[in-house]
Design an enzyme around this catalytic site. Structure first.
Site, short mmCIF file in Angstrom:
data_model
loop_
_atom_site.label_atom_id
_atom_site.label_comp_id
_atom_site.label_asym_id
_atom_site.label_seq_id
_atom_site.Cartn_x
_atom_site.Cartn_y
_atom_site.Cartn_z
N LYS A 1 32.26 131.40 6.13
CA LYS A 1 33.58 131.76 5.21
C LYS A 1 34.67 131.26 4.57
CE LYS A 1 33.17 136.80 6.42
NZ LYS A 1 32.84 138.41 7.47
N LYS B 1 19.63 136.40 -0.24
CA LYS B 1 20.07 137.66 0.54
C LYS B 1 20.95 138.23 -0.68
CE LYS B 1 22.41 139.29 4.79
NZ LYS B 1 24.56 139.12 3.89
N LYS C 1 27.78 141.12 -0.28
CA LYS C 1 28.83 141.71 -0.93
C LYS C 1 29.26 140.29 -1.50
CE LYS C 1 30.89 144.07 2.01
NZ LYS C 1 29.70 144.72 2.41
P1 ADP Z 1 27.23 142.29 2.98
O1 ADP Z 1 26.34 140.74 3.10
O2 ADP Z 1 26.89 142.71 1.59
O3 ADP Z 1 29.30 141.60 3.27
P2 ADP Z 1 27.57 143.74 5.91
O4 ADP Z 1 27.41 142.26 7.06
O5 ADP Z 1 28.72 144.36 5.18
O6 ADP Z 1 26.82 143.49 4.34
O7 ADP Z 1 26.81 143.86 6.84
C1 ADP Z 1 26.52 145.33 6.85
C2 ADP Z 1 25.11 145.44 8.11
O8 ADP Z 1 24.36 145.73 7.04
C3 ADP Z 1 24.99 144.31 8.81
O9 ADP Z 1 24.50 145.49 9.97
C4 ADP Z 1 24.19 143.32 8.11
O10 ADP Z 1 22.90 143.25 9.15
C5 ADP Z 1 23.27 144.59 7.38
N1 ADP Z 1 22.70 143.73 5.93
C6 ADP Z 1 23.57 143.33 5.08
N2 ADP Z 1 23.13 142.24 4.11
C7 ADP Z 1 21.69 142.78 4.41
C8 ADP Z 1 20.53 142.10 3.89
N3 ADP Z 1 20.30 141.28 2.90
N4 ADP Z 1 19.33 142.74 4.73
C9 ADP Z 1 19.02 143.42 5.77
N5 ADP Z 1 20.10 143.67 6.41
C10 ADP Z 1 21.86 143.64 5.98
#
Ligand code: ADP
Ligand code: TRP
Length: 356
Positions: free
Chosen positions: A145, A224, A227
């Site tokens: 970040k 991957k 957001k």
């Molecule tokens: P983002 O990367 O979109 O900000 P978050 O960090 O809020 O997503 O993730 C919320 C949950 O969803 C976590 O448990 C995270 O590991 C899972 N997650 C997010 N993106 C993925 C992905 N591309 N593949 C598998 N799990 C994911």
């Protein structure tokens, strides 16, 4: 060590939903059967996407049939990235609707808003005083970040401690998360062990549960899905906009007729596999490999299968959105149940470290 059970960890035996906590009483080893308690949280920092669904929500929903489940909306966590109160409120409600629509059953799971149990902030402080700076400095999420130009603040830096508190406050045994959260789980375990060593046995040391086949769901660009990369496919939303998103996936310049031997490596096929039965997926990949099946066909198929996949959940979400009092009462009821467990654990932690 006093006559207090020491939880060295919890191990699942088969797929029974039972765990065995092993450790030491002052007079010897004990092995205690305990029901598994699965816990996970999702931060309301945006709209949920299919990466969240397969990586975190689906395993969490499946776990409802074995053992106890504790799921929460991590609104305190969203304070590090969302600075508009109305957006936070809207995201929090949206995520509540998403989870309930996708199959979270309040009769089987405890479901609440993190901030309705503010004891988690007190526990964050207790844990923070035993968390080495070096541990936090090594956190990938903090490094990523700040590398992206986000101004570091205490909240962002101490985020893994709040996450540890989220988990330890409920005597959690299992945490289903995507692979990106693995390091946070290791930190939680380290912090719990440190506290137990310093003040006597207090916390259950939890295990992560990371399903390898859905550990990293690819985004619309093949990276991957996240957001922060702007490559998401949302679980719910406007049909027209979502169709446009899928139809805009950037592919290479091969024509419809050309055979595509790498068909299973394309971002659109990698996503397609999550929404179709294997035979349908293999048929499409076979046609791409043979030639005569174009990227327009592929993206159309991807959209149709994805849209169908969430059809029932979409209908449930519309019903829930028309009955927000019910949603609020589910969250309030969940907070009451969560609070009872949290009070017990925070009292144990306070007693053991000598502030009560
Ligand atoms: P983002 O990367 O979109 O900000 P978050 O960090 O809020 O997503 O993730 C919320 C949950 O969803 C976590 O448990 C995270 O590991 C899972 N997650 C997010 N993106 C993925 C992905 N591309 N593949 C598998 N799990 C994911
Ligand atoms: N940090 C998690 C994420 O970004 C969300 C989260 C907060 C969480 N507290 C948690 C996940 C506790 C599991 C357990 O996805």
């Amino acid at each position: 060590m006093g006559n207090v059970p020491s939880f060295d960890g919890a191990e699942e035996i088969g797929k029974t939903g039972w765990f065995f906590a092993t450790g030491w009483f002052s007079n010897g080893l004990f092995i205690l059967p305990m029901a598994s308690r699965t816990l996970t949280g999702i931060t309301p920092s945006g709209t949920l996407h299919v990466g969240n669904y397969f990586g975190a929500m689906r395993p969490a929903i499946a776990a409802q049939d074995s053992g106890e489940c504790y799921y929460f909306i991590a609104d305190y966590h969203s304070l590090t990235s969302v600075f508009d109160p109305e957006v936070r409120r809207a995201n929090t409600l949206g995520i509540a609707l998403d989870w309930l629509a996708c199959g979270l059953d309040p009769a089987k799971s405890v479901f609440w808003r993190q901030s309705d149990v503010p004891e988690v902030c007190e526990l964050t402080w207790l844990l923070g005083t035993l968390t080495p700076m070096g541990l936090l400095e090594r956190a990938h999420s903090f490094k990523d970040k700040t590398a992206k130009g986000i101004a570091p603040n205490f909240g962002l830096f101490s985020y893994p401690v709040l996450m540890a508190a989220d988990i330890l406050l409920y005597d959690t045994t299992v945490v289903p998360v995507g692979k990106d959260q693995k390091q946070h789980l290791e930190m939680t375990r380290d912090i719990a062990i440190k506290f137990n060593q310093a003040y006597g046995e207090t916390f259950v040391v939890p295990e992560p549960s990371i399903s390898e086949d859905v550990a990293v769901i690819p985004g619309l660009d093949g990276q991957k899905m996240s957001k922060s990369y702007g490559n998401t496919l949302e679980i719910f939303g406007d049909e027209k906009k979502l169709r446009k998103k899928v139809m805009s996936i950037v592919m290479d310049s091969r024509t419809r007729e050309e055979p595509k031997p790498d068909a299973d490596q394309l971002p659109a096929t990698q996503l397609l596999q999550f929404f179709t039965p294997t035979d349908v997926y293999e048929d499409i990949v076979g046609q791409l490999k043979a030639g005569g099946y174009g990227y327009g066909d592929l993206k159309k198929a991807l959209f149709e299968h994805y849209w169908e996949f969430y059809r029932e959940a979409r209908a449930r979400r519309t019903e829930l959105a028309a009955n927000l009092d019910h949603v609020e009462s589910v969250l309030k009821d969940g907070a009451l149940k969560a609070h009872t467990v949290a009070r017990d654990v925070i009292d144990r932690a306070r007693r053991n470290c000598g502030i009560a």
